[in-house]
Design an enzyme around this catalytic site. Structure first.
Site, short mmCIF file in Angstrom:
data_model
loop_
_atom_site.label_atom_id
_atom_site.label_comp_id
_atom_site.label_asym_id
_atom_site.label_seq_id
_atom_site.Cartn_x
_atom_site.Cartn_y
_atom_site.Cartn_z
N HIS A 1 0.90 -1.10 0.10
CA HIS A 1 -0.33 0.51 0.12
C HIS A 1 1.07 1.38 -0.20
O HIS A 1 0.34 2.27 0.05
CB HIS A 1 -1.08 -0.71 1.35
CG HIS A 1 -2.05 -1.35 0.73
ND1 HIS A 1 -2.53 -1.13 2.39
CD2 HIS A 1 -2.46 -2.37 -0.07
CE1 HIS A 1 -2.91 -2.91 1.75
NE2 HIS A 1 -3.34 -2.87 0.85
N CYS B 1 6.53 23.88 -8.62
CA CYS B 1 5.99 24.18 -9.54
C CYS B 1 4.34 24.23 -10.15
O CYS B 1 4.22 24.80 -10.83
CB CYS B 1 6.33 22.58 -10.74
SG CYS B 1 5.72 21.30 -10.16
N1 APR Z 1 -0.93 -7.90 18.53
C1 APR Z 1 -1.70 -9.13 17.76
N2 APR Z 1 -2.95 -8.91 16.85
C2 APR Z 1 -3.36 -7.21 17.25
C3 APR Z 1 -2.40 -6.50 18.02
C4 APR Z 1 -1.05 -6.90 18.35
N3 APR Z 1 -1.14 -6.05 19.42
N4 APR Z 1 -2.82 -5.31 17.55
C5 APR Z 1 -4.12 -5.25 17.11
N5 APR Z 1 -4.18 -6.32 16.30
C6 APR Z 1 -5.01 -6.79 15.10
C7 APR Z 1 -5.79 -6.83 15.24
O1 APR Z 1 -6.97 -7.68 16.37
C8 APR Z 1 -7.07 -6.64 13.80
O2 APR Z 1 -7.51 -7.85 13.27
O3 APR Z 1 -4.93 -6.44 13.93
C9 APR Z 1 -5.47 -6.57 13.13
C10 APR Z 1 -5.48 -5.42 12.22
O4 APR Z 1 -6.22 -5.39 11.54
P1 APR Z 1 -6.85 -3.82 10.54
O5 APR Z 1 -7.35 -2.82 11.35
O6 APR Z 1 -7.65 -4.22 9.78
O7 APR Z 1 -5.51 -3.80 10.13
P2 APR Z 1 -5.18 -4.15 8.71
O8 APR Z 1 -5.52 -5.47 8.54
O9 APR Z 1 -3.59 -4.13 8.26
O10 APR Z 1 -5.61 -3.43 6.92
C11 APR Z 1 -5.98 -3.13 5.77
O11 APR Z 1 -6.67 -1.31 5.50
O12 APR Z 1 -8.01 0.36 4.96
C12 APR Z 1 -7.08 -0.55 4.54
O13 APR Z 1 -5.20 0.31 3.46
C13 APR Z 1 -5.69 -0.26 4.88
O14 APR Z 1 -3.44 -1.57 5.23
C14 APR Z 1 -4.88 -1.03 5.36
C15 APR Z 1 -5.50 -2.41 5.39
#
Ligand code: APR
Length: 237
Positions: A120, A151
């Site tokens: 991303h 620019c």
């Molecule tokens: N340890 C383990 N798991 C964790 C921790 C932690 N300390 N902190 C958060 N999590 C888990 C949460 O339970 C959650 O399911 O990480 C996950 C994060 O999920 P999202 O918030 O959906 O993030 P992500 O999966 O990276 O999102 C994907 O969505 O909006 C777009 O571009 C954005 O890259 C992002 C994409």
């Protein structure tokens, strides 16, 4: 044998580990994720956050886009945590091939990881849409309103917005790495955003490990699942 012992054995037997990471690897550095209960997408804004960080919203309302982006999406001044550091160490030891990340915070590289495929993009790269001149993240942070190049063009973060495609070269490198992995570690992601979540299907081994606090749609197809905090596990690896 308990799950952690199994994970330790798999790691010691691997020489081509790939880590597929999401926002959950950066929460213990102090950066909020998106879909946890306290995540960015569960906060109240005038528009849904997924609408604001979309290409059409950026085109239609750049003032609002950049205000939201500066306030909520620009994670500067944070430090890598134990998970970032252990992954970088494994790469230095020749055990880990690559990190494929959905994160835009640059913390894997800050921890010393070299081969990081940023599906991303990254807040650390910003380009003028007219002359392509490069600007650092601080330029966006310090600009008033819509950041402008000398620019006159808008300086746009090299971050994949909703409605935008992923970089073709990054896709190819990520698919290649995952295909060749002997151990795939899926860390801190809800696996709800495509095409990123679909990259897991390129893994051809039988050692897919999922470490995520909440359940994910891929729990059933992982070979080992931990619903625990990453710091807790990685401090034991
Ligand atoms: N340890 C383990 N798991 C964790 C921790 C932690 N300390 N902190 C958060 N999590 C888990 C949460 O339970 C959650 O399911 O990480 C996950 C994060 O999920 P999202 O918030 O959906 O993030 P992500 O999966 O990276 O999102 C994907 O969505 O909006 C777009 O571009 C954005 O890259 C992002 C994409």
């Amino acid at each position: 044998m308990d799950k952690l012992e199994t994970l330790k054995n798999w790691i010691s037997e691997s020489s081509r580990i790939v880590a597929f990471t999401g926002a959950g690897v950066s929460t213990e550095s102090g950066i909020k994720d998106f879909r946890s209960v306290d995540g960015l997408y569960n906060q109240k804004f005038e528009y849904p956050p997924e609408t604001i960080i979309s290409h059409s919203f950026y085109e239609r309302n750049p003032e609002y886009f950049f205000r939201f982006y500066r306030e909520k999406m620009l994670p500067l001044g944070f430090s890598p945590n134990i998970t970032h550091r252990v992954l970088a160490r494994w790469e230095a030891e020749g055990r880990l091939q690559a990190v494929v990340t959905q994160n835009i915070d640059g913390l894997h590289q800050k921890a010393g990881s070299q081969r990081v495929h940023e599906l991303h993009g990254s807040v650390l790269r910003n380009y003028c849409v007219r002359c392509r001149r490069f600007y650092p993240a601080e330029f966006i942070r310090d600009a008033q309103g819509v950041p402008r190049c000398s620019c006159g063009g808008i300086v746009k973060p090299d971050v994949v917005l909703y409605e935008e495609g992923l970089d073709q070269a990054v896709i190819e490198q990520s698919v290649m790495a995952i295909r060749r992995a002997d151990l795939l570690l899926v860390l801190g992601t809800s696996l709800t955003v495509y095409p990123a979540a679909g990259f897991l299907h390129y893994y051809r081994g039988n050692r897919l490990v999922l470490i995520n606090r909440d359940e994910t749609p891929y729990d059933h197809s992982a070979d080992l699942v931990f619903h625990q905090s990453l710091g807790e596990i990685f401090s034991k690896l």
